[in-house]
Motif scaffolding. Sequence first.
Motif, short mmCIF file in Angstrom:
data_model
loop_
_atom_site.label_atom_id
_atom_site.label_comp_id
_atom_site.label_asym_id
_atom_site.label_seq_id
_atom_site.Cartn_x
_atom_site.Cartn_y
_atom_site.Cartn_z
N ASP A 13 0.83 -1.20 0.00
CA ASP A 13 0.00 0.00 0.00
C ASP A 13 0.86 1.26 0.00
OD1 ASP A 13 -2.22 -1.60 0.06
OD2 ASP A 13 -2.49 -1.49 2.23
N SER A 14 1.97 1.22 0.75
CA SER A 14 2.87 2.37 0.80
C SER A 14 3.49 2.64 -0.57
CB SER A 14 3.98 2.11 1.83
OG SER A 14 4.91 3.16 1.84
N HIS A 15 3.89 1.59 -1.28
CA HIS A 15 4.48 1.77 -2.59
C HIS A 15 3.46 2.27 -3.59
CE1 HIS A 15 8.08 -1.19 -1.82
NE2 HIS A 15 8.03 -0.17 -0.99
N ALA A 16 2.22 1.80 -3.49
CA ALA A 16 1.17 2.30 -4.39
C ALA A 16 0.90 3.78 -4.15
CB ALA A 16 -0.12 1.49 -4.17
N LYS A 17 0.91 4.18 -2.89
CA LYS A 17 0.72 5.59 -2.55
C LYS A 17 1.88 6.42 -3.09
CE LYS A 17 -0.55 8.51 1.39
NZ LYS A 17 -0.79 8.53 2.86
N ALA A 18 3.09 5.89 -2.98
CA ALA A 18 4.26 6.59 -3.52
C ALA A 18 4.12 6.80 -5.02
CB ALA A 18 5.53 5.80 -3.22
N ASP A 19 3.63 5.79 -5.73
CA ASP A 19 3.44 5.91 -7.18
C ASP A 19 2.48 7.03 -7.52
OD1 ASP A 19 5.19 3.88 -7.68
OD2 ASP A 19 3.67 2.35 -8.06
N LEU A 20 1.36 7.12 -6.80
CA LEU A 20 0.36 8.15 -7.08
C LEU A 20 0.91 9.55 -6.79
CD1 LEU A 20 -2.85 6.42 -5.66
CD2 LEU A 20 -2.24 6.77 -8.07
N VAL A 21 1.62 9.69 -5.67
CA VAL A 21 2.19 10.98 -5.30
C VAL A 21 3.23 11.41 -6.34
CG1 VAL A 21 3.61 12.21 -3.61
CG2 VAL A 21 1.75 10.73 -2.84
N LEU A 22 4.11 10.49 -6.73
CA LEU A 22 5.17 10.83 -7.68
C LEU A 22 4.62 11.05 -9.09
CD1 LEU A 22 7.98 8.44 -6.41
CD2 LEU A 22 7.84 10.92 -6.13
N GLY A 241 6.82 11.47 -1.30
CA GLY A 241 6.71 10.25 -2.09
C GLY A 241 7.94 9.37 -1.96
N GLN A 242 9.13 10.00 -1.92
CA GLN A 242 10.37 9.23 -1.77
C GLN A 242 10.49 8.59 -0.40
OE1 GLN A 242 12.76 12.61 -4.06
NE2 GLN A 242 14.11 10.92 -3.52
N SER A 243 9.81 9.14 0.60
CA SER A 243 9.86 8.56 1.94
C SER A 243 9.02 7.29 2.04
CB SER A 243 9.36 9.58 2.97
OG SER A 243 7.97 9.77 2.88
N LEU A 244 8.17 7.05 1.04
CA LEU A 244 7.25 5.92 1.09
C LEU A 244 7.77 4.66 0.40
CD1 LEU A 244 3.92 7.81 0.26
CD2 LEU A 244 4.72 7.08 2.51
N ALA A 245 8.89 4.79 -0.33
CA ALA A 245 9.39 3.64 -1.09
C ALA A 245 10.89 3.78 -1.31
CB ALA A 245 8.67 3.55 -2.44
N PRO A 246 11.59 2.65 -1.56
CA PRO A 246 13.03 2.71 -1.86
C PRO A 246 13.30 3.53 -3.11
CG PRO A 246 12.32 0.45 -1.44
CD PRO A 246 11.07 1.27 -1.55
N ALA A 247 14.52 4.05 -3.21
CA ALA A 247 14.88 4.90 -4.35
C ALA A 247 14.71 4.18 -5.68
CB ALA A 247 16.33 5.38 -4.20
N SER A 248 15.08 2.90 -5.73
CA SER A 248 14.98 2.15 -6.99
C SER A 248 13.53 2.01 -7.44
CB SER A 248 15.62 0.77 -6.85
OG SER A 248 15.00 0.03 -5.82
N HIS A 249 12.60 1.95 -6.46
CA HIS A 249 11.18 1.85 -6.79
C HIS A 249 10.63 3.20 -7.22
CE1 HIS A 249 6.99 0.31 -6.27
NE2 HIS A 249 6.77 1.60 -6.02
N ALA A 250 11.00 4.25 -6.47
CA ALA A 250 10.44 5.58 -6.72
C ALA A 250 10.97 6.21 -7.99
CB ALA A 250 10.73 6.48 -5.52
N ALA A 251 12.20 5.88 -8.36
CA ALA A 251 12.85 6.60 -9.45
C ALA A 251 12.19 6.37 -10.79
CB ALA A 251 14.33 6.20 -9.52
N LEU A 252 11.80 5.13 -11.09
CA LEU A 252 11.38 4.80 -12.44
C LEU A 252 10.15 5.58 -12.88
CD1 LEU A 252 12.47 3.05 -14.68
CD2 LEU A 252 10.85 1.28 -14.03
#
Length: 310
Positions: A13-22, A241-252
């Motif tokens: 859920d945290s990673h999905a939220k990070a995707d929407l924010v980013l 958004g970067q606080s919700l997921a690892p850098a490799s996940h958030a970057a793409l």
Amino acid sequence: MSKTQASAMPQTDSHAKADLVLLLVTLLAAAGWIFSKEALNGLAPLLFIGIRFSSAGLLLLVGNGRQLFSKLNKTQFKKSLATAFVMAGALLCWIHGLDQGKHMATGAFITSLGILLVPLLSWAIFSNKIPRATWISIPVAISGLALLSLQSGISADPGQLWYLAAAILFALHFTLISHLASGISASVLTGIQLLVVGISAISVSAFIEPWPISIENEIVGWLLASILLATSLRFTLQTYGQSLAPASHAALIMILEPVWTALAAAFWFSETMTWSQFFGCTLIFSALIVSRWHWVARLLQSLNRLRSIN
């Protein structure tokens, strides 16, 4: 549901939220290219960056001053300053590229290559594991970015060299801030970063750039849009958004920025898009789907359940 599946749900859920924010961040970033290009018609590049970022930083810190002094320890403050100077270097290179470059879409491509370096830097600096889907997605994304942005080609002109320097520094900053963001308020961390960038830019500008005696109202409007939307809101959301997921996940997901930038340039500056550029956009979206395939699989499973119930 097994214990492993249950423990994975909060992270999912945290990673999905990070995707929407980013995703929202990429839209604001693309708008920022337009705001900045228009503002540069009446302001020197470094002066523009200085006013834009120092104003945005002050807005955030004034509203969060209590958290700055009560929740930020010395170590966190020193790390915040260090990453802020990396960000300052990246943005000073970027604004020179924007000012001297002839093709905004090409600049967006070169700058976005830095995002694709983030998984490697994250692995090299912090030993973060890189998912297999990310390795598959990166070459697809690079191909899409090239088709989208390189109609005019890459050359050794000063603008493109500035963009390349910015890309490397942005990758380093993104990696460092992802590691730091989880322990600090997004608004406070962003405020420190922006204020340092602004002060650095104004300091350099005072020695090398002419300052205008007056600024037209239209330029002031673009400047305000840059401060409030493309800087204060954009970088606060990006840090969160970067606080919700690892850098490799958030970057793409950040590679969507040049897609929106190219579309915005086509609309605002009447730049045309070829079929190869549209195909490039398709490849970029395909890379995102591959990298987020577990989300797509979950969505398809949910749709199948709904169909079976009906």
